[in-house]
Enzyme design. Structure first.
Site, PDB file in Angstrom:
ATOM      1  N   SER A  85       0.890  -1.317  -0.028  1.00 23.89           N
ATOM      2  CA  SER A  85      -0.041   0.028   0.022  1.00 23.89           C
ATOM      3  C   SER A  85       0.790   1.217   0.033  1.00 23.89           C
ATOM      4  O   SER A  85       0.236   2.272  -0.210  1.00 23.89           O
ATOM      5  CB  SER A  85      -0.967  -0.147   1.181  1.00 23.89           C
ATOM      6  OG  SER A  85      -2.053  -0.815   1.125  1.00 23.89           O
ATOM      7  N   LYS A  88       0.241   3.844  -2.623  1.00 23.04           N
ATOM      8  CA  LYS A  88      -0.656   5.079  -2.530  1.00 23.04           C
ATOM      9  C   LYS A  88      -0.089   6.342  -2.358  1.00 23.04           C
ATOM     10  O   LYS A  88      -0.565   7.620  -2.515  1.00 23.04           O
ATOM     11  CB  LYS A  88      -1.408   4.795  -1.455  1.00 23.04           C
ATOM     12  CG  LYS A  88      -2.598   3.515  -1.684  1.00 23.04           C
ATOM     13  CD  LYS A  88      -3.548   3.241  -0.326  1.00 23.04           C
ATOM     14  CE  LYS A  88      -4.603   2.120  -0.584  1.00 23.04           C
ATOM     15  NZ  LYS A  88      -3.909   1.006  -0.054  1.00 23.04           N
ATOM     16  N   SER A 145      -6.034   3.759   4.476  1.00 18.27           N
ATOM     17  CA  SER A 145      -5.389   2.842   3.545  1.00 18.27           C
ATOM     18  C   SER A 145      -6.478   2.318   2.700  1.00 18.27           C
ATOM     19  O   SER A 145      -6.257   1.058   2.128  1.00 18.27           O
ATOM     20  CB  SER A 145      -4.336   1.672   3.927  1.00 18.27           C
ATOM     21  OG  SER A 145      -3.501   1.546   2.881  1.00 18.27           O
ATOM     22  N   LYS A 256       2.983   6.789   5.118  1.00 21.26           N
ATOM     23  CA  LYS A 256       2.051   5.608   4.573  1.00 21.26           C
ATOM     24  C   LYS A 256       2.821   4.261   4.935  1.00 21.26           C
ATOM     25  O   LYS A 256       3.862   3.776   5.059  1.00 21.26           O
ATOM     26  CB  LYS A 256       2.098   5.614   3.007  1.00 21.26           C
ATOM     27  CG  LYS A 256       0.863   4.755   2.513  1.00 21.26           C
ATOM     28  CD  LYS A 256      -0.437   5.235   2.646  1.00 21.26           C
ATOM     29  CE  LYS A 256      -1.676   4.190   2.413  1.00 21.26           C
ATOM     30  NZ  LYS A 256      -1.488   3.136   3.712  1.00 21.26           N
TER      31      LYS A 256
END
Length: 412
Positions: A85, A88, A145, A256
């Site tokens: 993730s 992202k 997320s 993140k």
């Protein structure tokens, strides 16, 4: 963070030789020899370099100072790995870029497609046809997320996830992310064709936080409720941050997390202390706690060894004489601020700023062209330069301009 120097010198006529150059060269050579000797002593008596004393559990990691892009630590940083993730980050970067361009706004209503609502993995459970503002969707991506929110935003921007992924790869190329290729916008895929490196993640993270610092308004959220409004009714849903570093490390600002069975546990962590922004990227950590511990180790190490020197370059510059121009002088301007990151414990109060400019310039002069430089020197060693630019355009004087000038002076 050390501000601009008190000692500033101006050198006029940088193309001309003047007295004292031999003495300056001698002093610089002496400073170089002394610096070399001190470095040797530090190596002999200080043991291994500081980087060798940093230990992380992850097989790949990097530590970068954001404003300068200087790398302070790296371990297999160009090794291609599955990013999960932290993909992202690029989705967020392109979203803020589109906002800046005026193509979308935070008030836009983003509609969730059937495809977006079908995303598995981490999600915020958007229903098909559900509408949320772009502002809320960004929170769903940055805080929880949400894969479903990522796809919905990608479709809102580019029409389809596939078209958005093409934009992601184009941006990666522009940023010099030479070991990156995206196949989706959220990192859910386990495809071997979806990969990046710790170095490339640091590059896109740097672009995001330096160009769009408003992202911190989202990445620093620990918990926040959103409202689902669907045909089935209205329900509240609590977004909980996946970045536990926000509670574990007082200087954390983002950024993140990511994890899949293939990627293991990844983290792009950002933190600010004493005006310095650090980016720590950890990829492939063996367990979730390990990635946060590794990031904290790297960030603490970075802040401990770093001192930032900043000259905002707001001091006035002299005008430069113009020969054969419609104006007799042209104003000057700095190209920007100067920043230098020191990791050797040097005395930044000793930084000297030397401006080198010609005595005059011949017209025509074009605004934005370089007139000279401001050099920053510490103990005889040049740290860097900032261009000094012409602040206005000055055309070459024609015969009529000289007549007008003579006539005007005659009347006066």
């Amino acid at each position: 963070m050390k501000e601009k120097p008190e000692n500033t010198r101006l050198r006029i006529g940088l193309h001309k030789k003047g007295p004292g150059r031999g003495r300056q060269a001698g002093r610089r050579w002496a400073a170089f020899v002394m610096g070399l000797w001190m470095t040797l002593l530090q190596f002999v008596y200080g043991g291994l370099p500081a980087q060798a004393q940093v230990e992380v559990s992850a097989p790949s990691a990097i530590l970068m100072e954001a404003s300068t892009g200087q790398v302070l630590f790296e371990l297999n940083a160009t090794e291609r790995r599955c990013p999960a993730s932290i993909t992202k980050i690029m989705t967020l970067l392109l979203t803020f870029e589109q906002i800046e361009l005026g193509k979308i706004s935070l008030e836009d209503n983003v509609i969730t497609s059937e495809y977006a609502s079908s995303m598995g993995g981490s999600q915020v459970f958007l229903a098909q046809g559900e509408t949320q503002t772009l502002d809320t969707m960004i929170k769903c991506i940055a805080v929880a997320s949400g894969n479903d929110a990522s796809v919905a935003v990608a479709e809102h921007i580019a029409g389809s996830e596939e078209a958005f992924v093409a934009l992601m790869n184009d941006k990666a190329g522009q940023l010099g992310m030479t070991d990156t290729h995206f196949e989706d916008c959220c990192g859910l895929t386990n495809s071997d064709g979806h990969y990046t490196t710790a170095r490339d993640v640091a590059l896109m993270s740097r672009e995001l936080i330096t160009k769009y610092p408003q992202v911190y308004n989202y990445t620093q959220i620990w918990m926040e409720d959103i409202t689902h409004e669907t045909r089935q009714g209205t329900t509240n849903f609590t977004l909980s941050s996946t970045n536990k570093l926000l509670k574990q490390y007082p200087y954390a600002t983002g950024l993140k997390t990511g994890s899949t069975e293939k990627a293991k546990f990844c983290l792009a962590a950002t933190a600010r202390k004493d005006g310095i922004d650090m980016i720590a990227v950890v990829m492939g950590a063996p367990d979730p706690k390990g990635r946060f511990k590794d990031a904290q180790t790297l960030l603490t190490y970075g802040f401990n060894i770093s001192a930032m020197y900043v000259d905002p370059n707001t001091d006035p510059l002299p005008s430069l004489a113009v020969e054969r121009g419609v104006a007799e002088q042209v104003p000057l301007a700095y190209a920007g601020e100067f920043r230098y990151l020191d990791t050797q414990g040097r005395d930044l109060n000793r930084v000297e700023k030397v401006m080198e400019l010609p005595e005059s310039v011949q017209a025509p002069v074009e605004q934005g062209r370089q007139a000279g430089v401001a050099k920053y020197i510490l103990d005889g060693v040049e740290l860097g330069v900032v261009p000094i630019l012409y602040g206005e355009t000055v055309a070459k004087a024609a015969y009529s301009d000289y007549l007008h000038k003579i006539f005007r002076e005659f009347l006066l």
